[in-house]
Design an enzyme around this catalytic site. Structure first.
Site, PDB file in Angstrom:
ATOM      1  N   LYS A  35      -1.457  -1.087  -4.019  1.00 26.11           N
ATOM      2  CA  LYS A  35      -2.431  -0.408  -4.089  1.00 26.11           C
ATOM      3  C   LYS A  35      -1.836   0.943  -3.952  1.00 26.11           C
ATOM      4  O   LYS A  35      -1.220   1.455  -2.945  1.00 26.11           O
ATOM      5  CB  LYS A  35      -3.472  -0.472  -2.934  1.00 26.11           C
ATOM      6  CG  LYS A  35      -4.215   0.840  -2.582  1.00 26.11           C
ATOM      7  CD  LYS A  35      -5.157   0.864  -1.458  1.00 26.11           C
ATOM      8  CE  LYS A  35      -6.140   1.769  -0.978  1.00 26.11           C
ATOM      9  NZ  LYS A  35      -5.592   3.308  -1.117  1.00 26.11           N
TER      10      LYS A  35
ATOM     11  N   TYR B 259       0.895  -1.158  -0.190  1.00 28.03           N
ATOM     12  CA  TYR B 259      -0.175  -0.003  -0.139  1.00 28.03           C
ATOM     13  C   TYR B 259       0.941   1.343  -0.010  1.00 28.03           C
ATOM     14  O   TYR B 259       1.415   1.696   0.879  1.00 28.03           O
ATOM     15  CB  TYR B 259      -0.966  -0.021   1.217  1.00 28.03           C
ATOM     16  CG  TYR B 259      -1.871   1.071   1.513  1.00 28.03           C
ATOM     17  CD1 TYR B 259      -2.090   2.101   0.401  1.00 28.03           C
ATOM     18  CD2 TYR B 259      -2.763   1.270   2.773  1.00 28.03           C
ATOM     19  CE1 TYR B 259      -2.953   3.165   0.595  1.00 28.03           C
ATOM     20  CE2 TYR B 259      -3.247   2.498   2.729  1.00 28.03           C
ATOM     21  CZ  TYR B 259      -3.685   3.141   1.752  1.00 28.03           C
ATOM     22  OH  TYR B 259      -4.503   4.157   1.834  1.00 28.03           O
TER      23      TYR B 259
END
Length: 307
Positions: free
Chosen positions: A167, A139
């Site tokens: 992400k 992330y």
């Protein structure tokens, strides 16, 4: 393990964690939100990330949120659980719990506050990878971690054993699309494809999905990706145009905060206006209560046809 070991694609709302007005964890509203997203056809949800206010939850609450969302989803959509913490050991502990509870995968940013150097970022994910058994997502959240995972660093991380996705929430669009092109052969990439520029990238290079802050549009968000999958880029472009109009009216550049309050605070206020179950924020976040701000937010929703 690589991108081919998971089937994740499409629109995954970043799931808010509902609290009561007094600040208690509200699992009933949480379950209602899972049902709402399932009914709207979301392809997955990302739980206990930035929108999920993980930073204000106890260890026990984070585990309860993971268990409740996985149980309520009951296989209707993919569930990824955020496990960000200050050390690889803590991150791995949250990850092992989430995977044991039935999560499809876990994700984590580099530890907040520490502002790791590139070699330290690689070592952090190598340590987490060695301590868990299941799909792991990087992330990239520069505003929270103080680290922006650029293309070269993402390239290194994509080769770590169980990392199957990234992400990428960098505010640098050029960097994002360069990263997507570089690593998509090995990992799934979720990011800002749902824009006019993103549609053109999807036409020519492809892309996997978007993790957005909740879903203000509802069903049209997953429909965007379904249009892409069937080659209907004209329909996808129309939704991208709507997104490109809406979001600058509500969110600051880079999507790290709202014009009218903190990201989670504004999102939950908007969800309430739309009749979506989102509950309240928990301190240190404060709710948006200014009448003029609420009026302006509602006016944006009306102007864009959402109310």
């Amino acid at each position: 393990m690589n991108r081919d070991d998971v089937d994740w694609q499409g629109y995954f709302p970043a799931f808010v964690t509902p609290f009561t007005e007094s600040g208690d964890l509200d699992l009933d509203t949480l379950r209602a939100l899972v049902d709402h997203y399932a009914a709207e056809g979301m392809h997955g949800i990302v739980v206990n990330g930035t929108c999920g206010e993980w930073f204000s939850q106890t260890t026990e609450e984070r585990r309860a949120v993971a268990e409740a969302t996985v149980s309520q989803a009951a296989g209707r959509m993919r569930v990824l659980i955020g496990c960000t913490a200050y050390t690889a050991k803590e991150t791995a502990e949250f990850a092992r719990h989430a995977l044991a509870a039935g999560a499809d995968g876990v994700l984590a940013s580099p530890p907040p506050y520490a502002k790791l150097f590139p070699d330290e970022v690689v070592a952090f994910y190598e340590d987490v990878n060695a301590a868990i058994d299941g799909p792991l997502v990087v992330y990239n959240w520069p505003h929270g971690s103080g680290v922006d995972i650029g293309t070269d660093l993402a390239d290194r991380l994509a080769d770590i054993g169980q990392i199957v996705g990234i992400k990428d929430s960098t505010p640098d669009a050029d960097q994002f699309f360069a990263t997507s092109l570089r690593v998509r052969d090995r990992v799934r990439v979720f990011g800002p494809y749902m824009s006019a520029r993103g549609v053109e990238v999807l036409r020519t290079e492809g892309g996997d999905g978007t993790v957005g802050g909740g879903s203000l549009f509802g069903r049209p968000d997953p429909e965007f990706w379904e249009s892409v999958w069937r080659g209907d880029f004209d329909s996808a472009a129309k939704h991208a145009e709507a997104s490109d109009r809406l979001f600058p009216k509500l969110w600051l550049p880079g999507g790290w905060a709202g014009h009218f309050g903190a990201y989670q605070s504004q999102l939950k206020a908007l969800m309430a206006m739309l009749g979506q179950p989102g509950g309240h924020v928990r301190r240190p976040r404060l709710p948006v209560t200014d009448p003029e701000s609420l009026k302006a937010m509602r006016a944006v929703l009306v102007e864009e046809g959402l109310l």
